[in-house]
Motif scaffolding. Structure first.
Motif, PDB file in Angstrom:
ATOM      1  N   GLY A  59       0.805  -1.221   0.000  1.00 58.51           N
ATOM      2  CA  GLY A  59       0.000   0.000   0.000  1.00 58.51           C
ATOM      3  C   GLY A  59       0.831   1.261   0.000  1.00 58.51           C
ATOM      4  N   GLN A  62       0.397   3.282  -5.160  1.00 55.30           N
ATOM      5  CA  GLN A  62      -0.887   2.994  -5.799  1.00 55.30           C
ATOM      6  C   GLN A  62      -0.649   2.657  -7.265  1.00 55.30           C
ATOM      7  OE1 GLN A  62      -3.805   6.055  -5.332  1.00 55.30           O
ATOM      8  NE2 GLN A  62      -5.366   4.997  -6.539  1.00 55.30           N
ATOM      9  N   SER A  67      -6.097  -3.539  -9.321  1.00 52.80           N
ATOM     10  CA  SER A  67      -6.547  -3.417  -7.935  1.00 52.80           C
ATOM     11  C   SER A  67      -5.806  -4.402  -7.043  1.00 52.80           C
ATOM     12  CB  SER A  67      -8.058  -3.679  -7.845  1.00 52.80           C
ATOM     13  OG  SER A  67      -8.366  -5.010  -8.245  1.00 52.80           O
ATOM     14  N   LEU A  75      -7.748  -2.978  -0.967  1.00 54.77           N
ATOM     15  CA  LEU A  75      -6.735  -2.278  -0.183  1.00 54.77           C
ATOM     16  C   LEU A  75      -6.858  -0.781  -0.434  1.00 54.77           C
ATOM     17  CD1 LEU A  75      -4.240  -2.237   1.645  1.00 54.77           C
ATOM     18  CD2 LEU A  75      -2.832  -2.565  -0.404  1.00 54.77           C
ATOM     19  N   LEU A  76      -7.099  -0.060   0.634  1.00 56.78           N
ATOM     20  CA  LEU A  76      -7.205   1.399   0.569  1.00 56.78           C
ATOM     21  C   LEU A  76      -6.166   1.978   1.503  1.00 56.78           C
ATOM     22  CD1 LEU A  76     -11.109   1.695   0.729  1.00 56.78           C
ATOM     23  CD2 LEU A  76      -9.668   1.713  -1.320  1.00 56.78           C
ATOM     24  N   GLY A  77      -5.113   2.537   0.956  1.00 54.93           N
ATOM     25  CA  GLY A  77      -4.040   3.083   1.787  1.00 54.93           C
ATOM     26  C   GLY A  77      -3.053   2.000   2.181  1.00 54.93           C
ATOM     27  N   ILE A  78      -2.451   2.187   3.358  1.00 54.16           N
ATOM     28  CA  ILE A  78      -1.423   1.266   3.833  1.00 54.16           C
ATOM     29  C   ILE A  78      -2.035  -0.088   4.192  1.00 54.16           C
ATOM     30  CG2 ILE A  78       0.318   0.872   5.622  1.00 54.16           C
ATOM     31  CD1 ILE A  78       1.074   3.050   3.671  1.00 54.16           C
ATOM     32  N   ASN A  79      -1.318  -1.154   3.858  1.00 55.17           N
ATOM     33  CA  ASN A  79      -1.766  -2.507   4.192  1.00 55.17           C
ATOM     34  C   ASN A  79      -1.463  -2.781   5.662  1.00 55.17           C
ATOM     35  OD1 ASN A  79      -2.369  -5.217   4.372  1.00 55.17           O
ATOM     36  ND2 ASN A  79      -1.244  -5.813   2.531  1.00 55.17           N
TER      37      ASN A  79
END
Length: 269
Positions: A59, A62, A67, A75-79
Protein backbone atom coordinates in the motif's frame (compact mmCIF):
# COMPACT_ATOMS: atom_id res chain seq x y z
CA UNK A 1 -9.69 -20.15 -0.51
CA UNK A 2 -9.62 -16.36 -0.43
CA UNK A 3 -6.07 -15.14 -1.16
CA UNK A 4 -4.24 -13.33 1.62
CA UNK A 5 -2.92 -10.93 -1.02
CA UNK A 6 -4.19 -10.56 -4.57
CA UNK A 7 -2.67 -8.17 -7.10
CA UNK A 8 -5.18 -8.09 -9.94
CA UNK A 9 -3.96 -6.95 -13.39
CA UNK A 10 -1.56 -4.38 -11.94
CA UNK A 11 0.26 -1.81 -14.08
CA UNK A 12 2.60 0.90 -12.76
CA UNK A 13 3.59 3.78 -15.03
CA UNK A 14 5.88 6.57 -13.89
CA UNK A 15 6.42 10.06 -15.31
CA UNK A 16 10.00 11.19 -15.84
CA UNK A 17 11.01 13.95 -13.42
CA UNK A 18 13.21 15.48 -16.14
CA UNK A 19 10.71 15.31 -18.98
CA UNK A 20 7.05 15.00 -17.98
CA UNK A 21 6.14 13.94 -21.50
CA UNK A 22 8.16 10.77 -21.00
CA UNK A 23 6.55 7.80 -19.28
CA UNK A 24 8.02 4.52 -18.15
CA UNK A 25 5.89 1.45 -17.47
CA UNK A 26 7.71 -0.57 -14.83
CA UNK A 27 5.05 -3.26 -14.37
CA UNK A 28 2.38 -4.21 -16.91
CA UNK A 29 -0.77 -6.33 -16.59
CA UNK A 30 0.51 -8.40 -13.69
CA UNK A 31 -1.64 -10.61 -11.49
CA UNK A 32 -0.22 -12.27 -8.41
CA UNK A 33 -1.95 -14.27 -5.68
CA UNK A 34 -0.59 -15.50 -2.35
CA UNK A 35 -2.69 -17.88 -0.28
CA UNK A 36 -2.83 -17.73 3.52
CA UNK A 37 0.18 -19.59 4.88
CA UNK A 38 1.93 -19.75 1.50
CA UNK A 39 5.57 -18.77 0.98
CA UNK A 40 5.95 -17.25 -2.50
CA UNK A 41 9.20 -15.91 -3.95
CA UNK A 42 9.51 -13.60 -6.94
CA UNK A 43 12.69 -13.64 -9.02
CA UNK A 44 13.69 -11.61 -12.04
CA UNK A 45 16.45 -9.51 -13.56
CA UNK A 46 17.90 -6.61 -11.62
CA UNK A 47 15.72 -3.52 -11.98
CA UNK A 48 12.73 -5.40 -13.42
CA UNK A 49 10.19 -4.07 -10.92
CA UNK A 50 10.16 -6.72 -8.20
CA UNK A 51 10.23 -4.12 -5.41
CA UNK A 52 7.54 -2.10 -7.19
CA UNK A 53 5.15 -5.03 -6.83
CA UNK A 54 6.04 -5.37 -3.17
CA UNK A 55 5.36 -1.68 -2.57
CA UNK A 56 1.99 -2.04 -4.27
CA UNK A 57 1.15 -4.96 -1.97
CA UNK A 58 2.21 -2.89 1.04
CA UNK A 59 0.00 0.00 0.00
CA UNK A 60 3.02 2.29 -0.30
CA UNK A 61 2.44 2.71 -4.03
CA UNK A 62 -0.89 2.99 -5.80
CA UNK A 63 -0.95 1.17 -9.14
CA UNK A 64 -1.77 3.06 -12.30
CA UNK A 65 -4.32 0.39 -13.22
CA UNK A 66 -5.59 -2.72 -11.52
CA UNK A 67 -6.55 -3.42 -7.93
CA UNK A 68 -5.22 -4.99 -4.74
CA UNK A 69 -7.22 -7.10 -2.33
CA UNK A 70 -6.21 -8.23 1.15
CA UNK A 71 -8.16 -11.27 2.34
CA UNK A 72 -10.86 -10.36 -0.18
CA UNK A 73 -11.14 -6.70 0.82
CA UNK A 74 -9.96 -3.84 -1.43
CA UNK A 75 -6.73 -2.28 -0.18
CA UNK A 76 -7.20 1.40 0.57
CA UNK A 77 -4.04 3.08 1.79
CA UNK A 78 -1.42 1.27 3.83
CA UNK A 79 -1.77 -2.51 4.19
CA UNK A 80 -2.29 -2.76 7.94
CA UNK A 81 -2.28 -6.56 7.83
CA UNK A 82 1.23 -6.72 6.39
CA UNK A 83 4.69 -6.43 7.90
CA UNK A 84 7.49 -5.16 5.65
CA UNK A 85 11.15 -6.13 5.97
CA UNK A 86 13.23 -3.85 3.76
CA UNK A 87 16.42 -4.57 1.84
CA UNK A 88 18.11 -1.53 3.39
CA UNK A 89 18.34 -1.29 7.15
CA UNK A 90 15.36 0.45 8.68
CA UNK A 91 16.62 0.51 12.27
CA UNK A 92 16.70 3.80 14.12
CA UNK A 93 20.32 4.39 15.20
CA UNK A 94 19.34 6.35 18.32
CA UNK A 95 17.28 3.45 19.67
CA UNK A 96 18.62 0.26 21.24
CA UNK A 97 17.85 -3.16 19.77
CA UNK A 98 14.95 -3.62 22.18
CA UNK A 99 13.62 -0.14 21.50
CA UNK A 100 13.76 -0.80 17.75
CA UNK A 101 11.94 -4.11 18.12
CA UNK A 102 9.06 -2.61 20.11
CA UNK A 103 8.76 0.63 18.09
CA UNK A 104 5.70 -0.62 16.20
CA UNK A 105 3.99 -1.68 19.42
CA UNK A 106 4.68 1.75 20.91
CA UNK A 107 3.15 3.44 17.87
CA UNK A 108 0.09 1.27 18.47
CA UNK A 109 0.08 2.49 22.09
CA UNK A 110 0.63 -0.97 23.56
CA UNK A 111 1.22 -0.93 27.31
CA UNK A 112 4.95 -0.25 27.81
CA UNK A 113 5.60 -3.16 30.16
CA UNK A 114 3.78 -5.55 27.83
CA UNK A 115 5.70 -4.19 24.84
CA UNK A 116 9.05 -4.65 26.58
CA UNK A 117 8.11 -8.19 27.62
CA UNK A 118 7.19 -9.10 24.05
CA UNK A 119 10.32 -7.39 22.78
CA UNK A 120 12.55 -9.46 25.04
CA UNK A 121 10.73 -12.63 23.97
CA UNK A 122 11.27 -11.83 20.29
CA UNK A 123 14.92 -10.97 20.79
CA UNK A 124 15.31 -14.40 22.37
CA UNK A 125 13.48 -16.04 19.46
CA UNK A 126 15.92 -14.56 16.94
CA UNK A 127 18.96 -15.46 19.05
CA UNK A 128 19.65 -12.04 20.57
CA UNK A 129 18.79 -12.60 24.22
CA UNK A 130 20.91 -10.25 26.28
CA UNK A 131 21.58 -7.84 23.40
CA UNK A 132 18.55 -5.61 23.92
CA UNK A 133 20.59 -2.67 25.21
CA UNK A 134 22.97 -2.65 22.21
CA UNK A 135 22.63 0.04 19.57
CA UNK A 136 22.68 -0.79 15.84
CA UNK A 137 26.30 0.34 15.41
CA UNK A 138 27.29 -2.14 18.13
CA UNK A 139 25.77 -5.09 16.25
CA UNK A 140 27.04 -7.10 13.29
CA UNK A 141 25.15 -7.06 9.99
CA UNK A 142 23.54 -10.40 10.76
CA UNK A 143 22.49 -9.24 14.22
CA UNK A 144 20.93 -6.09 12.79
CA UNK A 145 18.94 -8.25 10.37
CA UNK A 146 17.73 -10.33 13.32
CA UNK A 147 16.56 -7.15 15.04
CA UNK A 148 14.74 -6.09 11.87
CA UNK A 149 13.12 -9.54 11.64
CA UNK A 150 11.92 -9.34 15.24
CA UNK A 151 10.72 -5.78 14.61
CA UNK A 152 8.56 -7.06 11.75
CA UNK A 153 7.21 -10.24 13.33
CA UNK A 154 6.44 -8.84 16.79
CA UNK A 155 3.39 -7.14 15.26
CA UNK A 156 2.04 -10.58 14.25
CA UNK A 157 1.20 -9.56 10.66
CA UNK A 158 -0.99 -11.83 8.56
CA UNK A 159 1.19 -11.09 5.51
CA UNK A 160 4.98 -10.72 5.53
CA UNK A 161 6.62 -8.75 2.72
CA UNK A 162 10.40 -9.19 2.38
CA UNK A 163 12.52 -7.25 -0.11
CA UNK A 164 15.87 -9.03 -0.60
CA UNK A 165 16.43 -8.84 3.17
CA UNK A 166 19.63 -10.91 3.27
CA UNK A 167 21.39 -9.82 0.08
CA UNK A 168 24.11 -7.86 1.92
CA UNK A 169 25.09 -10.73 4.24
CA UNK A 170 27.92 -13.21 3.81
CA UNK A 171 26.82 -16.66 2.65
CA UNK A 172 27.14 -18.36 6.06
CA UNK A 173 25.17 -15.68 7.91
CA UNK A 174 22.68 -15.57 5.11
CA UNK A 175 21.92 -19.28 5.33
CA UNK A 176 21.53 -19.04 9.10
CA UNK A 177 19.03 -16.20 8.66
CA UNK A 178 17.15 -18.08 5.95
CA UNK A 179 16.76 -21.10 8.23
CA UNK A 180 15.63 -18.86 11.09
CA UNK A 181 12.98 -17.28 8.87
CA UNK A 182 11.72 -20.71 7.79
CA UNK A 183 11.57 -21.90 11.41
CA UNK A 184 9.64 -18.83 12.54
CA UNK A 185 7.36 -19.00 9.49
CA UNK A 186 6.56 -22.68 10.03
CA UNK A 187 5.35 -21.92 13.56
CA UNK A 188 2.46 -19.71 12.40
CA UNK A 189 2.39 -20.11 8.61
CA UNK A 190 1.74 -16.52 7.62
CA UNK A 191 1.53 -15.55 3.94
CA UNK A 192 4.95 -14.47 2.68
CA UNK A 193 5.87 -12.56 -0.48
CA UNK A 194 9.65 -12.76 -0.75
CA UNK A 195 11.63 -10.76 -3.32
CA UNK A 196 15.08 -12.07 -4.20
CA UNK A 197 17.59 -12.08 -7.04
CA UNK A 198 19.03 -15.38 -5.75
CA UNK A 199 17.37 -18.36 -7.42
CA UNK A 200 18.89 -20.84 -4.95
CA UNK A 201 17.39 -18.86 -2.08
CA UNK A 202 13.99 -18.72 -3.75
CA UNK A 203 13.84 -22.48 -4.34
CA UNK A 204 15.18 -23.41 -0.91
CA UNK A 205 12.61 -21.33 0.96
CA UNK A 206 9.44 -21.28 -1.10
CA UNK A 207 6.26 -23.15 -1.87
CA UNK A 208 6.09 -21.39 -5.23
CA UNK A 209 8.51 -19.33 -7.37
CA UNK A 210 7.29 -16.72 -9.86
CA UNK A 211 9.62 -15.50 -12.61
CA UNK A 212 9.31 -11.95 -13.93
CA UNK A 213 10.40 -10.73 -17.34
CA UNK A 214 12.95 -8.01 -17.93
CA UNK A 215 11.53 -4.49 -17.99
CA UNK A 216 10.05 -2.29 -19.13
CA UNK A 217 6.57 -3.67 -18.73
CA UNK A 218 7.58 -6.42 -16.35
CA UNK A 219 5.11 -9.29 -16.05
CA UNK A 220 5.15 -12.93 -14.88
CA UNK A 221 6.47 -15.38 -17.46
CA UNK A 222 6.75 -18.51 -15.35
CA UNK A 223 5.39 -20.09 -12.19
CA UNK A 224 6.86 -23.15 -10.49
CA UNK A 225 5.56 -25.21 -7.58
CA UNK A 226 8.43 -26.17 -5.25
CA UNK A 227 7.56 -29.68 -4.17
CA UNK A 228 10.54 -30.21 -1.87
CA UNK A 229 9.67 -31.69 1.55
CA UNK A 230 9.55 -29.53 4.66
CA UNK A 231 11.13 -28.79 7.05
CA UNK A 232 14.16 -27.75 4.99
CA UNK A 233 17.74 -26.81 5.70
CA UNK A 234 18.61 -24.28 3.00
CA UNK A 235 22.20 -25.52 2.70
CA UNK A 236 21.47 -29.24 2.67
CA UNK A 237 18.46 -29.02 0.33
CA UNK A 238 20.67 -27.68 -2.46
CA UNK A 239 22.25 -31.12 -2.95
CA UNK A 240 18.90 -32.85 -3.48
CA UNK A 241 18.33 -34.08 -7.07
CA UNK A 242 14.88 -32.47 -7.16
CA UNK A 243 16.39 -29.12 -6.15
CA UNK A 244 18.86 -29.35 -9.05
CA UNK A 245 16.04 -30.28 -11.42
CA UNK A 246 13.89 -27.34 -10.32
CA UNK A 247 16.85 -24.98 -10.59
CA UNK A 248 17.46 -26.08 -14.19
CA UNK A 249 13.78 -25.66 -15.08
CA UNK A 250 13.48 -22.18 -13.60
CA UNK A 251 16.85 -20.98 -14.87
CA UNK A 252 15.89 -22.00 -18.42
CA UNK A 253 13.08 -19.42 -18.20
CA UNK A 254 15.00 -16.81 -16.21
CA UNK A 255 18.31 -16.89 -18.12
CA UNK A 256 17.22 -14.98 -21.25
CA UNK A 257 15.51 -12.33 -19.14
CA UNK A 258 18.64 -11.80 -17.07
CA UNK A 259 20.64 -11.33 -20.30
CA UNK A 260 18.03 -8.85 -21.59
CA UNK A 261 18.19 -6.90 -18.35
CA UNK A 262 21.98 -6.84 -18.47
CA UNK A 263 22.00 -5.51 -22.03
CA UNK A 264 19.47 -2.82 -21.11
CA UNK A 265 21.62 -1.70 -18.19
CA UNK A 266 24.67 -1.50 -20.46
CA UNK A 267 22.77 0.72 -22.89
CA UNK A 268 21.54 2.95 -20.08
CA UNK A 269 25.09 3.35 -18.75
Amino acid sequence: MTPALFLDNISCTFISKDDRSQRYTAVADTSLSIAPGEFVSVVGPTGCGKSTLLNVGAGLLQPSTGSVKVFGEPLLGINRRAGYMFQAEALMPWRSALQNVIAGLQYRETDESKARQLGEEWLARVGLQGFGDRYPHQLSGGMRKRVALAQTLILDPDIILMDEPFSALDIQTRQLMENEVLELWSAKRKAVLFITHDLDEAIAMSDRVIVLSAGPGTHPIGEFVIDLPRPRDVAEIRSEPRFVELHQQIWSVLRDEVLKGYQQQKKAA
